[in-house]
Design an enzyme around this catalytic site. Structure first.
Site, PDB file in Angstrom:
ATOM      1  CG  ASP A  44      -4.359 -32.958  18.781  1.00 39.42           C
ATOM      2  OD1 ASP A  44      -4.037 -33.123  19.970  1.00 39.42           O
ATOM      3  OD2 ASP A  44      -4.223 -31.879  18.177  1.00 39.42           O
TER       4      ASP A  44
ATOM      5  CG  HIS B  56      -1.261 -30.933  19.476  1.00 38.30           C
ATOM      6  ND1 HIS B  56      -2.462 -30.352  19.147  1.00 38.30           N
ATOM      7  CD2 HIS B  56      -0.611 -30.008  20.240  1.00 38.30           C
ATOM      8  CE1 HIS B  56      -2.540 -29.131  19.692  1.00 38.30           C
ATOM      9  NE2 HIS B  56      -1.421 -28.904  20.358  1.00 38.30           N
TER      10      HIS B  56
ATOM     11  CB  SER C 176      -1.718 -25.709  19.994  1.00 37.46           C
ATOM     12  OG  SER C 176      -2.195 -26.290  21.172  1.00 37.46           O
TER      13      SER C 176
END
Ligand SMILES: N[C@@H](CCC(=O)N[C@@H](CSC=O)C(=O)NCC(=O)O)C(=O)O
Length: 280
Positions: free
Chosen positions: A226, A259, A146
């Site tokens: 996600d 995620h 991320s």
């Protein structure tokens, strides 16, 4: 360096240290995993950059990387995600800016410009430190998740000859064009958006032309379930930029994955193998 903990796992050693950083002008904490092979030889190293809200501990506790790292003989170094010793206005109020959210860039706007130099820390200071103190070769690769995926991509794309390979899980691939990136870059870099582009992987990849003969090995996993994918991550923009300049990219869209570290732990071993092949 002050040793905070030392834990044996998979026949190697996981150690956490605190040290005084010149880049961020304060104490920083990092973790290093030394595989069993490091007892008798120097081993290559993977830098792991974590995401928003993380410290050096999220990856070591949740990714499940050490069995494979021990098998391959790969060291892993995990820095923190921001400086910690300051108390600027708005620094600790939100999860996506300030502490825990350094974005691996060098801030130019006061007061953050005084200490938020995470790019210098990750690219220069930390490798110098670990290469001096541990049996680690100068062969480096970099990965992250991320915000840390964005960090890994920009570190490698700005220094394509310094890293053997780069990979990412659900990276913020085009931060100049998403709310997380816009908020961070405004706070750290100011309102002139032309200065943002040197910290955006999708913009940076266009500079790779002519710098490398064979391209930088680049591997991304992205979960299709996600929640941040459409608004924040935008891997398709990076994929298009890579295609435009002939930079090879492997972007896997993984059905059903979100995620979280459940996603990372599902594929981390393949990322370690990818990096080890590039490092060997
Ligand atoms: N609002 C959430 C958002 C934080 C979050 O999801 N953090 C991710 C990284 S997101 C991009 O950089 C993370 O890695 N969290 C730590 C973990 O161990 O899962 C929140 O505040 O939780």
């Amino acid at each position: 360096m002050e040793l905070l903990s030392s834990t044996k796992t998979h026949a190697g050693w996981l150690k956490r240290y605190r040290h005084k950083s010149t880049s961020v002008k304060g104490d920083m904490t990092f973790a290093v995993y030394l595989p069993p092979q490091a007892e008798t030889q120097r081993v290559p190293v993977l830098y792991w950059l974590s995401g928003l809200t993380c410290t050096d501990e999220n990856f070591i506790q949740k990714a499940g990387a050490f069995r494979k790292a021990a098998e391959l003989g790969l060291a892993i170094v995990c820095p923190d995600t921001s400086p910690r010793g300051t108390d600027y206005p708005n620094e600790h109020e939100s999860y996506d800016f300030g502490s825990g959210a350094g974005f691996y860039i060098n801030a130019t706007v006061e007061p953050y410009s005084g200490t938020y130099h995470m790019y210098d820390y990750v690219v220069d200071e930390l490798p110098r430190l670990v290469e001096e103190h541990f049996p680690i070769t100068e062969k480096r690769s970099i990965s992250g998740h991320s915000m840390g995926g964005h960090g890994a991509l920009i570190c490698a794309l700005k220094n394509p000859n310094r890293y053997q390979s780069v990979s990412a899980f659900a990276p913020i691939a085009n931060p100049t064009q998403c709310p997380w990136g816009e908020k961070a870059f405004t706070g750290y870099l100011g309102n002139d958006k032309t200065t943002w582009e040197e910290w955006d992987a999708t913009c940076l990849v266009k500079n790779l032309i002519g710098q490398l003969q064979q391209g930088l090995p680049l591997f991304i996993d992205q979960g299709e379930s996600d929640d941040f994918l459409d608004e924040q991550l935008k891997p398709q923009a990076l994929e298009a930029a890579c295609e435009e300049v002939g930079q090879p990219i492997t972007l896997r869209r993984q059905a059903g994955y979100d995620h979280s570290y459940f996603f990372i732990s599902s594929f981390i071993e393949e990322h370690l193998e990818f990096h080890f092949n590039a490092l060997s």
